[in-house]
Design a protein around this motif. Structure first.
Motif, PDB file in Angstrom:
ATOM      1  N   THR A  62       0.831  -1.199   0.000  1.00  0.00           N
ATOM      2  CA  THR A  62       0.000   0.000   0.000  1.00  0.00           C
ATOM      3  C   THR A  62       0.870   1.255   0.000  1.00  0.00           C
ATOM      4  N   ILE A  63       1.874   1.266   0.853  1.00  0.00           N
ATOM      5  CA  ILE A  63       2.764   2.424   0.945  1.00  0.00           C
ATOM      6  C   ILE A  63       3.596   2.565  -0.336  1.00  0.00           C
ATOM      7  N   VAL A  66       1.572   4.191  -3.372  1.00  0.00           N
ATOM      8  CA  VAL A  66       1.429   5.647  -3.433  1.00  0.00           C
ATOM      9  C   VAL A  66       2.763   6.373  -3.389  1.00  0.00           C
ATOM     10  N   SER A  67       3.768   5.788  -2.756  1.00  0.00           N
ATOM     11  CA  SER A  67       5.071   6.456  -2.660  1.00  0.00           C
ATOM     12  C   SER A  67       5.754   6.574  -4.015  1.00  0.00           C
ATOM     13  N   SER A  80      -0.858  11.190  -1.141  1.00  0.00           N
ATOM     14  CA  SER A  80      -1.293  10.903   0.232  1.00  0.00           C
ATOM     15  C   SER A  80      -2.808  10.851   0.323  1.00  0.00           C
ATOM     16  N   ALA A  83      -4.026   7.642  -1.128  1.00  0.00           N
ATOM     17  CA  ALA A  83      -3.851   6.537  -0.185  1.00  0.00           C
ATOM     18  C   ALA A  83      -5.003   6.484   0.811  1.00  0.00           C
ATOM     19  N   VAL A  91      -4.047   4.403   7.196  1.00  0.00           N
ATOM     20  CA  VAL A  91      -2.772   4.419   6.470  1.00  0.00           C
ATOM     21  C   VAL A  91      -2.231   5.845   6.281  1.00  0.00           C
ATOM     22  N   ALA A  95       1.512   6.771   4.880  1.00  0.00           N
ATOM     23  CA  ALA A  95       1.528   7.165   3.473  1.00  0.00           C
ATOM     24  C   ALA A  95       2.030   8.596   3.314  1.00  0.00           C
ATOM     25  N   SER A  98       5.822   8.729   3.936  1.00  0.00           N
ATOM     26  CA  SER A  98       6.497   8.032   2.852  1.00  0.00           C
ATOM     27  C   SER A  98       6.438   8.824   1.545  1.00  0.00           C
ATOM     28  N   CYS A  99       5.289   9.420   1.257  1.00  0.00           N
ATOM     29  CA  CYS A  99       5.146  10.204   0.023  1.00  0.00           C
ATOM     30  C   CYS A  99       6.035  11.447   0.037  1.00  0.00           C
TER      31      CYS A  99
END
Length: 149
Positions: A62-63, A66-67, A80, A83, A91, A95, A98-99
């Protein structure tokens, strides 16, 4: 991609194959989608990483989903929000962080060469803002900038 997000086991080299086939396809025909492969590569690569470190691969997928999108398109806020929309509010903190990290690490490049650069991502690089990314030239400053003031 769906299986990796649900935590299913994926081929360890699925993301490498997808990247390779996308490169070949775009090199030969000069047409095709790049967003779907980016999403697939991000999800499967991080799913593999989740399996490798012994964590739940669905969360990593998942991360990664979107990242890598934030990374390649210079859109950390939109990624983000995507996500949160796709995977729920739980999340959001992971997210978002990480983004933003992915956005900062990628430099001044984008899948969209006509994107207008509005901010510099580092004090160590002199960059002209207000221009399309394809027209931007980077100048690296003194290496002493790397140290925190």
């Amino acid at each position: 991609m769906e299986g990796s997000i649900k935590g299913a086991s994926v081929l360890e080299y699925a993301f490498i194959l997808k990247a390779l086939f996308t490169i070949i396809t775009l090199s030969i025909s000069r047409s095709g989608s790049v967003i779907t492969p980016v999403l697939y590569i991000g999800a499967t690569a991080d799913s593999f990483f989740g399996h490798t470190v012994g964590a739940y691969p669905g969360t990593f997928a998942t991360i990664g989903f979107v990242s890598l999108l934030a990374d390649t398109t210079n859109t950390p806020i939109a990624s983000s929000i995507l996500a949160i929309k796709l995977f729920g509010a739980a999340v959001a903190p992971y997210a978002s962080v990480s983004c933003v990290i992915a956005f900062l690490m990628f430099g001044h490049r984008s899948l969209y060469s006509s994107q207008i650069l509005s901010i510099s991502k580092s004090r160590a690089i002199t960059i002209e803002t207000g221009k399309e990314i394809s027209d931007v030239r980077n100048t690296i400053k003194n290496a002493d900038i790397w140290f925190i003031d």
